[in-house]
Design a protein around this motif. Structure first.
Motif, PDB file in Angstrom:
ATOM      1  N   GLU A  73       0.866  -1.179   0.000  1.00 21.91           N
ATOM      2  CA  GLU A  73       0.000   0.000   0.000  1.00 21.91           C
ATOM      3  C   GLU A  73       0.901   1.227   0.000  1.00 21.91           C
ATOM      4  N   ILE A  74       0.547   2.226  -0.809  1.00 21.21           N
ATOM      5  CA  ILE A  74       1.381   3.427  -0.934  1.00 21.21           C
ATOM      6  C   ILE A  74       0.580   4.634  -0.463  1.00 21.21           C
ATOM      7  N   TRP A  75       1.039   5.242   0.619  1.00 19.63           N
ATOM      8  CA  TRP A  75       0.451   6.496   1.088  1.00 19.63           C
ATOM      9  C   TRP A  75       1.303   7.637   0.576  1.00 19.63           C
ATOM     10  N   GLN A  76       0.651   8.653  -0.015  1.00 22.08           N
ATOM     11  CA  GLN A  76       1.367   9.763  -0.645  1.00 22.08           C
ATOM     12  C   GLN A  76       1.062  11.061   0.087  1.00 22.08           C
ATOM     13  N   VAL A  77       2.125  11.758   0.492  1.00 21.79           N
ATOM     14  CA  VAL A  77       1.936  12.978   1.261  1.00 21.79           C
ATOM     15  C   VAL A  77       1.243  14.051   0.436  1.00 21.79           C
ATOM     16  N   GLY A  78       1.462  14.055  -0.891  1.00 21.38           N
ATOM     17  CA  GLY A  78       0.859  15.093  -1.730  1.00 21.38           C
ATOM     18  C   GLY A  78      -0.654  15.082  -1.683  1.00 21.38           C
ATOM     19  N   SER A  79      -1.245  13.881  -1.694  1.00 22.68           N
ATOM     20  CA  SER A  79      -2.708  13.759  -1.664  1.00 22.68           C
ATOM     21  C   SER A  79      -3.219  13.465  -0.263  1.00 22.68           C
ATOM     22  N   GLY A  80      -2.310  13.093   0.642  1.00 20.50           N
ATOM     23  CA  GLY A  80      -2.753  12.699   1.979  1.00 20.50           C
ATOM     24  C   GLY A  80      -3.639  11.474   1.950  1.00 20.50           C
ATOM     25  N   SER A  81      -3.404  10.579   0.984  1.00 19.03           N
ATOM     26  CA  SER A  81      -4.256   9.405   0.831  1.00 19.03           C
ATOM     27  C   SER A  81      -3.448   8.269   0.218  1.00 19.03           C
ATOM     28  N   PHE A  82      -4.064   7.085   0.180  1.00 15.85           N
ATOM     29  CA  PHE A  82      -3.426   5.914  -0.400  1.00 15.85           C
ATOM     30  C   PHE A  82      -3.689   5.847  -1.895  1.00 15.85           C
ATOM     31  N   TYR A  83      -2.714   5.328  -2.619  1.00 12.62           N
ATOM     32  CA  TYR A  83      -2.890   4.990  -4.034  1.00 12.62           C
ATOM     33  C   TYR A  83      -3.740   3.725  -4.083  1.00 12.62           C
ATOM     34  N   ALA A  84      -4.953   3.856  -4.607  1.00 12.92           N
ATOM     35  CA  ALA A  84      -5.961   2.804  -4.458  1.00 12.92           C
ATOM     36  C   ALA A  84      -5.527   1.440  -4.989  1.00 12.92           C
ATOM     37  N   PRO A  85      -4.923   1.320  -6.182  1.00 10.77           N
ATOM     38  CA  PRO A  85      -4.589  -0.025  -6.667  1.00 10.77           C
ATOM     39  C   PRO A  85      -3.503  -0.722  -5.861  1.00 10.77           C
ATOM     40  N   GLY A  86      -2.592   0.039  -5.236  1.00  9.88           N
ATOM     41  CA  GLY A  86      -1.457  -0.585  -4.571  1.00  9.88           C
ATOM     42  C   GLY A  86      -0.513  -1.207  -5.580  1.00  9.88           C
ATOM     43  N   VAL A  87       0.455  -1.974  -5.087  1.00  6.93           N
ATOM     44  CA  VAL A  87       1.444  -2.621  -5.949  1.00  6.93           C
ATOM     45  C   VAL A  87       1.481  -4.106  -5.607  1.00  6.93           C
ATOM     46  N   ALA A  88       1.205  -4.946  -6.591  1.00  6.92           N
ATOM     47  CA  ALA A  88       1.225  -6.389  -6.376  1.00  6.92           C
ATOM     48  C   ALA A  88       2.665  -6.870  -6.229  1.00  6.92           C
ATOM     49  N   VAL A  89       2.896  -7.730  -5.208  1.00  2.65           N
ATOM     50  CA  VAL A  89       4.219  -8.325  -4.995  1.00  2.65           C
ATOM     51  C   VAL A  89       4.030  -9.818  -4.769  1.00  2.65           C
ATOM     52  N   GLY A  90       4.875 -10.432  -3.929  1.00  2.00           N
ATOM     53  CA  GLY A  90       4.771 -11.865  -3.708  1.00  2.00           C
ATOM     54  C   GLY A  90       3.756 -12.210  -2.637  1.00  2.00           C
ATOM     55  N   SER A  91       3.835 -13.449  -2.151  1.00  2.02           N
ATOM     56  CA  SER A  91       2.855 -13.971  -1.201  1.00  2.02           C
ATOM     57  C   SER A  91       3.178 -13.509   0.213  1.00  2.02           C
ATOM     58  N   ALA A  92       2.154 -12.953   0.893  1.00  2.05           N
ATOM     59  CA  ALA A  92       2.269 -12.518   2.293  1.00  2.05           C
ATOM     60  C   ALA A  92       3.491 -11.640   2.517  1.00  2.05           C
ATOM     61  N   PRO A  93       3.592 -10.499   1.825  1.00  2.00           N
ATOM     62  CA  PRO A  93       4.766  -9.630   1.990  1.00  2.00           C
ATOM     63  C   PRO A  93       4.875  -9.130   3.423  1.00  2.00           C
ATOM     64  N   TRP A  94       6.090  -9.168   3.990  1.00  2.00           N
ATOM     65  CA  TRP A  94       6.282  -8.778   5.386  1.00  2.00           C
ATOM     66  C   TRP A  94       7.321  -7.669   5.481  1.00  2.00           C
ATOM     67  N   GLY A  95       8.593  -8.039   5.560  1.00  2.00           N
ATOM     68  CA  GLY A  95       9.637  -7.037   5.763  1.00  2.00           C
ATOM     69  C   GLY A  95       9.899  -6.189   4.538  1.00  2.00           C
ATOM     70  N   LEU A  96      10.245  -4.905   4.764  1.00  2.00           N
ATOM     71  CA  LEU A  96      10.576  -3.964   3.700  1.00  2.00           C
ATOM     72  C   LEU A  96      11.933  -3.344   4.007  1.00  2.00           C
ATOM     73  N   ALA A  97      12.736  -3.098   2.959  1.00  2.00           N
ATOM     74  CA  ALA A  97      14.032  -2.454   3.153  1.00  2.00           C
ATOM     75  C   ALA A  97      14.424  -1.698   1.891  1.00  2.00           C
ATOM     76  N   ARG A  98      14.794  -0.427   2.071  1.00  2.00           N
ATOM     77  CA  ARG A  98      15.360   0.329   0.949  1.00  2.00           C
ATOM     78  C   ARG A  98      16.703  -0.299   0.567  1.00  2.00           C
ATOM     79  N   THR A  99      16.968  -0.414  -0.714  1.00  2.00           N
ATOM     80  CA  THR A  99      18.241  -0.963  -1.163  1.00  2.00           C
ATOM     81  C   THR A  99      19.314   0.119  -1.146  1.00  2.00           C
ATOM     82  N   ASN A 100      20.554  -0.294  -1.412  1.00  2.00           N
ATOM     83  CA  ASN A 100      21.627   0.688  -1.514  1.00  2.00           C
ATOM     84  C   ASN A 100      21.364   1.664  -2.652  1.00  2.00           C
ATOM     85  N   SER A 101      20.658   1.201  -3.662  1.00  2.70           N
ATOM     86  CA  SER A 101      20.199   2.090  -4.727  1.00  2.70           C
ATOM     87  C   SER A 101      18.901   2.747  -4.273  1.00  2.70           C
ATOM     88  N   PRO A 102      18.790   4.077  -4.305  1.00  2.00           N
ATOM     89  CA  PRO A 102      17.618   4.737  -3.708  1.00  2.00           C
ATOM     90  C   PRO A 102      16.315   4.544  -4.463  1.00  2.00           C
TER      91      PRO A 102
END
Length: 845
Positions: A435-464
């Motif tokens: 789910e993506i919350w955007q400060v510009g709209s103060g709301s979530f991007y409704a479609p979201g982004v599909a990933v794998g099964s039961a996504p849990w941990g998130l981490a920014r990579t060394n590439s921004p």
């Protein structure tokens, strides 16, 4: 338009007005039961009883509603059951029960469970021989949430104890959740004034249609029977239907109006709710009655709910006082025409950041079309109130932060923030999406982004421009492109999804007998859960993750991999206790076997080790050694470049992590920390950096000194301080030789959720306004701590306690200049975003 069979059945079930003659066991002749035909009239027995004869005839019972077998009802909904019971002499009682049947009678495993609570209708009048009984059956508590059939059994008994039984089978499904929000049960409505009806429907897959029906009593001079149906296109998961239904001016006083509501989801499953009944009152006879719903904690952008009934409500408002009853604010809204007899309004508070942390008192009022004012009374009391000084007030605390509901209800595993682009990412385990919350709209991007099964941990990579997602429902890691402010361009890079191989461990016992014969025993492979949970990447590019224990694999592990490999291998970090045993633990091998020699030969056993060239999908190769584990490991390393490791004298029972294991990365990415929750005893923290892993001695020393569970973990910007939240909050040093030495503790509220450090924190030498830790506690507060002196620098009360991680960043570029930090946490109600100002905390000098 031709209705499908499902919809056609639903119409009959929810309308609940069709009178259909139906009985699973209808009387075939006068010999059945008491000889009553049970036909469309069914008003008299075929053979009247002889005077003075013994009453041995059974009564007759049939279920008219639900009208047929197989009708669909939503989990938790009440079910209207209409039964007709007849006897040739005198009826006594009716019993209704809803059962769930499981197992098989043929196998002797049949069981019946009450799913809908028993209803007993007794003490019928002595001369009653024919009646129709309507009752709403309600699910037993706790509500059974399984999708299954329900058998409704009706038992009629006459005055002599003779009984007849019938049944109806319906299907319980997972349909929409339907609520009639207005009017409320047992409210009153004025003659000649419109009645406001509001129906709220939700379903995670989407709502197809909503229907409600308003009925007056059949004896009214002017009939009232209005049905409103609203159909939706697209995916509408949360809908509200509003309508104003006029009440006839000649509606008799003290008669009833009944409102029923139902809905269908996009899967064609139905949902309904218990009807609401209101009473008609004479026009022009009352002051508006006002009640309110004021939560004990309110955010500055929240609303309160005010309910009013009267002779045409034209406006609704609230009055706010501070803690000493000084007027702070008074506001009201005009209601749209025509005025209704009952009205409900959500009134926004529209408070300022300066009001955060204040305790307030709130009253409310309403005005009718004649200008008569009514002020709030307790919802549990009767009557009305026209004196503002006697208005009922609720006390509430104005808290910090704003809560944004998720576009899809679900469990959130982790939070990642891209402060430069103004995006906050949440992993929704329930829907395999970010789910993506955007400060510009103060709301979530409704479609979201599909990933794998039961996504849990998130981490920014060394590439921004990329984000790693640990898919805990599988054994892979998603890589998501996030380098855009346009959410529609954010998507998973499927070609670079990282799939992982199995990572078995092998215990090899090696002994030498008195004749110097080497005997080798290899145990069964030790398998642990490899499903990624929390994740992080350090400066050299290596990706580390903890794993999610399962019922079949109750122990987790820590793994790392090198993503530069074409097909990355899992490397295993084993946290263990030593043992005085002649054994080795071999990790990161494909297979280990032993070829025992004949006992009489005196020759040593042969150890066979298999492995593949690291980072490839090439087949495994093997070496065979009779000179022990050490030589076999060296040989396979030389042959295929194997990355296997052999650890001597290890207690294999100490291996594995049986609880959530948190991961945190320092701001400079030189350190990564793992926090093993271990809620059954003290937790453990261990760390890694390129070429270094926390010694067991340091881990034990830190655990012994802290003696805490772990509910959250954080590292500062340069890896000088590690912080953990348990029963208290505690802080340790990271550098060598002071590695994992406890430096201080602070008694924060027991248990809770995450902990986070200021993004600029770098040990005790940090300026006071940056050497801060933030702790989410179980008492719905975020405590601000000084990490050099272990003192409180402030407390931020929030609306609902958080679960999961807590994150802190600098302000977004679009934030007001007085915002110095932002906090992000997850509550059951959604994402909580807190703008922290310099006035919200007091740095410790």
């Amino acid at each position: 338009m031709r209705l499908s069979s499902t919809v056609a059945r639903l119409v009959v079930a929810t309308a609940a007005v069709a009178v259909v003659v139906s009985c699973d066991n209808p009387p075939a002749s006068p010999k059945f039961g008491n000889g009553i035909s049970g036909g469309p009239t069914g008003t008299a027995p075929v053979v009247p009883p002889a005077p003075g004869s013994v009453d041995s005839n059974r009564p007759f019972v049939r279920i008219d509603t639900p009208a047929t077998n197989g009708l669909l009802f939503n989990i938790g909904d009440s079910i209207l059951v209409v039964t007709r019971i007849i006897d040739d002499r005198a009826l006594q009682s009716l019993n209704l029960t809803g059962y769930k049947f499981t197992g098989s009678a043929n196998l002797g495993t049949l069981t019946q469970t009450i799913r809908y609570s028993q209803i007993q209708v007794g003490n019928l009048r002595a001369d009653l021989t024919d009646t129709i009984i309507r009752r709403y059956m309600k699910p037993a508590v706790p509500v059974d949430s399984t999708v299954d059939s329900l058998v409704i059994i009706a038992i009629a008994t006459d005055a002599q104890g003779n009984a007849d039984t019938t049944r109806r089978r319906v299907q319980i499904v997972k349909g929409p959740d339907v609520k009639i929000e207005a009017p409320v049960m047992n409210d009153s409505v004025s003659q000649g004034i419109a009645m406001a009806v509001r129906v709220h429907v939700t379903h995670p897959d989407g709502v197809n249609s909503v229907t409600f029906r308003v009925q007056g009593e059949a004896t009214w001079p002017t009939r009232l029977d209005t049905t409103v149906t609203t159909t939706y296109t697209g995916t509408q998961r949360d809908v509200t239907v509003n309508a104003a239904i006029p009440i006839p001016p000649n509606a008799p006083v003290r008669t009833r109006v009944t409102i029923s509501a139902s809905a269908i989801d996009i899967n064609r499953n139905p949902g309904a709710t218990t009807p609401v009944v209101v009473i008609v009152r004479a026009a022009g006879t009352t002051t508006p009655r006002v009640t309110q719903v004021v939560p004990p904690r309110l955010e500055t952008s929240d609303s309160i709910t005010v309910n009013a009934t009267g002779d045409g409500i034209t406006s609704i408002g609230f009055i706010m006082y501070d803690s000493v009853m000084t007027l702070m604010k008074r506001d009201s809204v005009l209601l749209p025409a025509p005025p209704t007899s009952n009205a409900t309004a959500k009134l926004p508070l529209n408070l300022t950041p300066a009001d955060q942390g204040r305790r307030v008192n709130i009253a409310s009022f309403a005005v009718d079309q004649a200008g008569v004012h009514g002020y709030s009374v307790s919802a549990s009391s009767g009557g009305t109130q026209s004196n503002v000084t006697l208005a009922y007030t609720d006390t509430s605390l104005i808290v910090f932060g704003h809560t944004f509901g998720l576009p899809r209800p679900g469990i959130v595993g982790d939070i990642a923030v891209d402060e430069g682009r103004g995006n906050v990412f949440l992993s929704n385990l329930s829907f395999n999406r970010l789910e993506i919350w955007q400060v510009g709209s103060g709301s979530f991007y409704a479609p979201g982004v599909a990933v794998g099964s039961a996504p849990w941990g998130l981490a920014r990579t060394n590439s921004p421009d990329s984000l790693l997602v640990a898919n805990s429902g599988g054994t892979n890691i998603s890589k998501v492109f996030i380098g855009s402010t346009n959410a529609a361009l954010i998507r998973e890079d499927l070609t670079n999804r990282i799939r992982t191989r199995t990572a078995p461990l092998f215990e090899v016992t090696e002994t030498i007998d008195q004749t110097n014969k080497v005997s080798v025993v290899v145990g069964n492979p030790l398998l642990f859960s490899n499903r990624p949970q929390y994740i992080g990447q350090i400066a050299n590019g290596n990706i580390f993750f903890s794993t999610r224990p399962t019922i079949e694999a109750p122990s987790g592990m820590i793994h790392w991999l090198d993503p530069s490999q074409a097909f990355p291998d899992l490397r295993t970090i084993v946290n263990y206790k030593t043992a005085n045993k002649p054994n080795y633990l071999i990790i990161d091998a494909d297979s280990v076997q032993v070829k025992p020699s004949l006992a009489s030969s005196g020759l040593p056993d042969t150890l066979v080790v298999w492995d593949h060239p690291p980072g490839t999908t090439l087949p495994s190769d093997s070496v065979r050694k009779v000179t022990g584990v050490g030589s076999a490991v060296l040989a396979i390393q030389a042959k295929v470049g194997s990355d296997i490791v052999a650890i001597p004298r290890i207690d294999v029972n100490s291996i594995g992590l049986t609880d959530t294991t948190f991961v945190a990365v320092s701001g400079d990415r030189n350190w990564i920390a793992f926090g093993y929750g271990n809620t059954g005893a003290a937790g453990n923290i261990f760390m890694a950096s390129p070429g270094f892993f926390s010694p067991i001695f340091s881990q034990t020393d830190f655990t012994n000194n802290a003696a805490e569970h772990i509910f959250g973990l954080a590292l500062d910007s340069t890896g000088i301080t590690v912080a953990a939240h348990g029963g208290e909050s505690y802080f340790g040093s990271v550098d060598v030789p002071f590695h994992l030495r406890l430096q201080g503790k602070y008694s924060t509220f027991s248990h809770g959720a995450g902990i986070a450090l200021h993004p600029a924190a770098r040990g005790a030498s940090t300026p006071p306004d940056e050497r801060l830790a933030f702790v989410a506690s179980d008492d719905a507060t975020i405590q601000i701590l000084d990490v050099a002196h272990y003192l409180s620098a402030g407390i931020l009360p929030i609306k609902t306690k958080l679960y999961g991680p807590l994150r802190v960043t600098r302000r977004f570029p679009s934030d007001p200049p007085d915002v110095v930090m932002k906090l992000y946490g997850i509550a059951t109600t959604g994402l909580v975003v807190i703008d922290v100002r310099a006035t919200d905390f007091t740095p410790v000098p």
